[in-house]
Write a protein that holds these residues in place. Structure first.
Motif, PDB file in Angstrom:
ATOM      1  N   GLY A 107     -44.252 -17.937 -12.273  1.00 11.69           N
ATOM      2  CA  GLY A 107     -44.207 -16.672 -11.705  1.00 11.69           C
ATOM      3  C   GLY A 107     -44.244 -15.585 -12.966  1.00 11.69           C
ATOM      4  O   GLY A 107     -43.361 -14.741 -13.012  1.00 11.69           O
ATOM      5  N   LEU A 108     -45.098 -15.890 -13.992  1.00 14.57           N
ATOM      6  CA  LEU A 108     -44.881 -15.120 -15.332  1.00 14.57           C
ATOM      7  C   LEU A 108     -46.476 -14.456 -15.521  1.00 14.57           C
ATOM      8  O   LEU A 108     -47.363 -15.025 -14.958  1.00 14.57           O
ATOM      9  CB  LEU A 108     -44.608 -16.098 -16.519  1.00 14.57           C
ATOM     10  CG  LEU A 108     -43.359 -16.694 -16.323  1.00 14.57           C
ATOM     11  CD1 LEU A 108     -42.987 -17.566 -17.514  1.00 14.57           C
ATOM     12  CD2 LEU A 108     -42.101 -15.812 -16.098  1.00 14.57           C
ATOM     13  N   ARG A 109     -46.460 -13.538 -16.419  1.00 13.07           N
ATOM     14  CA  ARG A 109     -47.687 -12.836 -16.730  1.00 13.07           C
ATOM     15  C   ARG A 109     -47.118 -12.264 -18.136  1.00 13.07           C
ATOM     16  O   ARG A 109     -46.389 -11.868 -18.528  1.00 13.07           O
ATOM     17  CB  ARG A 109     -48.048 -11.606 -15.694  1.00 13.07           C
ATOM     18  CG  ARG A 109     -49.246 -10.890 -15.996  1.00 13.07           C
ATOM     19  CD  ARG A 109     -49.257  -9.659 -15.405  1.00 13.07           C
ATOM     20  NE  ARG A 109     -49.386  -9.840 -13.813  1.00 13.07           N
ATOM     21  CZ  ARG A 109     -50.568 -10.128 -13.177  1.00 13.07           C
ATOM     22  NH1 ARG A 109     -51.601  -9.896 -13.643  1.00 13.07           N
ATOM     23  NH2 ARG A 109     -50.394 -10.270 -11.946  1.00 13.07           N
ATOM     24  N   VAL A 110     -48.379 -12.375 -18.957  1.00 13.45           N
ATOM     25  CA  VAL A 110     -48.637 -11.794 -20.354  1.00 13.45           C
ATOM     26  C   VAL A 110     -49.055 -10.184 -20.236  1.00 13.45           C
ATOM     27  O   VAL A 110     -50.023 -10.035 -19.569  1.00 13.45           O
ATOM     28  CB  VAL A 110     -49.245 -12.557 -21.154  1.00 13.45           C
ATOM     29  CG1 VAL A 110     -49.294 -12.215 -22.700  1.00 13.45           C
ATOM     30  CG2 VAL A 110     -48.852 -14.095 -21.338  1.00 13.45           C
ATOM     31  N   VAL A 111     -48.401  -9.596 -20.592  1.00 12.76           N
ATOM     32  CA  VAL A 111     -48.910  -7.835 -20.548  1.00 12.76           C
ATOM     33  C   VAL A 111     -48.821  -7.565 -21.949  1.00 12.76           C
ATOM     34  O   VAL A 111     -47.932  -8.050 -22.916  1.00 12.76           O
ATOM     35  CB  VAL A 111     -48.152  -7.312 -19.647  1.00 12.76           C
ATOM     36  CG1 VAL A 111     -48.370  -7.527 -18.277  1.00 12.76           C
ATOM     37  CG2 VAL A 111     -46.432  -6.952 -20.083  1.00 12.76           C
ATOM     38  N   ARG A 112     -49.382  -6.344 -22.294  1.00 14.06           N
ATOM     39  CA  ARG A 112     -48.938  -5.580 -23.655  1.00 14.06           C
ATOM     40  C   ARG A 112     -47.524  -4.957 -23.682  1.00 14.06           C
ATOM     41  O   ARG A 112     -46.965  -4.889 -22.811  1.00 14.06           O
ATOM     42  CB  ARG A 112     -50.079  -4.522 -23.733  1.00 14.06           C
ATOM     43  CG  ARG A 112     -51.644  -4.922 -23.922  1.00 14.06           C
ATOM     44  CD  ARG A 112     -52.524  -3.913 -24.682  1.00 14.06           C
ATOM     45  NE  ARG A 112     -52.126  -2.559 -23.773  1.00 14.06           N
ATOM     46  CZ  ARG A 112     -52.919  -1.954 -22.869  1.00 14.06           C
ATOM     47  NH1 ARG A 112     -53.942  -2.493 -22.807  1.00 14.06           N
ATOM     48  NH2 ARG A 112     -52.728  -0.904 -22.623  1.00 14.06           N
ATOM     49  N   ALA A 113     -47.122  -4.642 -24.764  1.00 14.15           N
ATOM     50  CA  ALA A 113     -45.811  -4.085 -25.256  1.00 14.15           C
ATOM     51  C   ALA A 113     -45.651  -2.821 -24.336  1.00 14.15           C
ATOM     52  O   ALA A 113     -44.465  -2.629 -24.137  1.00 14.15           O
ATOM     53  CB  ALA A 113     -45.652  -3.995 -26.480  1.00 14.15           C
ATOM     54  N   ASP A 114     -46.754  -2.281 -23.947  1.00 12.25           N
ATOM     55  CA  ASP A 114     -46.790  -0.990 -23.315  1.00 12.25           C
ATOM     56  C   ASP A 114     -46.798  -1.264 -21.549  1.00 12.25           C
ATOM     57  O   ASP A 114     -46.906  -0.081 -20.744  1.00 12.25           O
ATOM     58  CB  ASP A 114     -47.549   0.113 -23.712  1.00 12.25           C
ATOM     59  CG  ASP A 114     -49.059  -0.261 -23.802  1.00 12.25           C
ATOM     60  OD1 ASP A 114     -49.090  -1.547 -23.076  1.00 12.25           O
ATOM     61  OD2 ASP A 114     -49.767   0.401 -24.050  1.00 12.25           O
TER      62      ASP A 114
END
Length: 319
Positions: A107-114
């Motif tokens: 249940g994880l996701r990589v997103v930008r810092a913003d």
């Protein structure tokens, strides 16, 4: 929907703010969940390496034949490592919304810092840094592993070296639910609740009532009144008799849910009593506390399961 009071601290610890300057209730992924996702991805990559290794070997033997030597075999191995260690996370994060198989499972996701979606360049940067100094860590493996764990433990948002270089962040996609005790049922409603017919109250509606009562302290008017009135209208349509006196909607809902839980506990206790009567060997005997009054601890059956009933051999068939 407005809520009060604000959620407990460390729920929205990712530090993401929407375009309307509202802090998002998103949790940053920490070391434990990320290691679990990494282990799942490592198994997937191992299987992928074995499959691709067989396929590349067969293709190389079929096309190159006698031209295949040690140097070419080494080059094919490098291509295989690049495809598995770098191509797998980049392709998955590109087409699965910033998630690999391991991140999907946890249940994880990589997103930008913003908070925006991660790009191909950022995924490639994370993968290159990870292979070089984190996992598997081609440059000083033990030292780079220790440095990566230290960075993740000390960073306020749990970022690793690849996240810091690429400007990314790993967040949870599943909210952390905090279950609170239900509001106590009003004593004047207990006698009425005991006479209710709850056979048509299904699990879905009961769960909706449970979630409403759990969030009751956070809801503000008029949403609290509107939701409570709507839920009680649905519950009143499938239960009978009607309540004897006027009370807030949440009081009716609390009494109905408390009675439903009481009946479920009674059924469970009755089924366990029947099971203990029919199969006494499945019921463990309570351990005897030293110094407490009771049967002799050294006696038969102390601290262990009761013996099963003896097997009786059938009578021989008379000819």
């Amino acid at each position: 929907m407005r809520a009060q009071p604000p959620p407990p601290p460390r729920w929205a610890d990712a530090g993401l703010v929407s375009g309307e300057a509202v802090e998002l209730d998103v949790r940053a992924a920490r070391l434990g969940s990320r290691v679990l996702a990494l282990l799942i991805d490592a198994v997937i990559q191992l299987v992928l390496a074995l499959v691709l290794g067989v396929v590349l070997g067969m293709v190389a033997l079929a096309l190159l034949g006698d031209f295949l030597d040690a140097a070419l075999a080494g080059a094919l191995q490098i291509v295989l490592l690049v495809l598995v260690l770098i191509g797998y996370p980049v392709v998955m994060e590109r087409f699965a919304g910033g998630r690999t198989v391991g991140k999907l499972a946890v249940g994880l996701r990589v997103v930008r810092a913003d908070g925006g979606p991660v790009g191909v360049g950022q995924s490639l940067t994370r993968a290159l840094v990870g292979v070089a100094v984190e996992w598997p860590g081609l440059v000083l493996p033990l030292l780079s592993w220790a440095a990566s764990v230290t960075v993740m433990l000390t960073d306020p948002r749990g970022r690793r070296l690849g996240d810091l270089v690429a400007g990314t962040l790993v967040v949870h996609t599943r909210g952390a639910a905090l279950w609170r005790p239900l509001p106590p049922a009003a004593p004047p409603l207990l006698a009425w609740a005991a006479t209710l017919d709850l056979t048509r109250l299904d699990d879905g509606l009961a769960l909706a009532v449970r979630q409403y009562l759990d969030r009751l302290p956070q809801l503000a008017e008029p949403e609290r009144l509107r939701l409570g009135r709507g839920l009680w209208t649905e519950v009143a349509a499938v239960t009978s008799p009607p309540p004897p006196w006027a009370a807030p909607d949440w009081a009716y809902l609390s009494a109905v849910l408390a009675e439903r839980g009481r009946r479920a506990a009674h059924r469970l206790g009755r089924s366990r009593a029947v099971a203990a009567t029919l199969w006494p060997e499945l019921v463990p005997v309570p351990a005897v506390v030293p110094g407490a009054a009771g049967p002799d601890p050294a006696g038969p059956g102390a601290g262990r399961l009761r013996p099963a009933a003896p097997q009786v051999a059938p009578d021989p068939v008379r000819r």
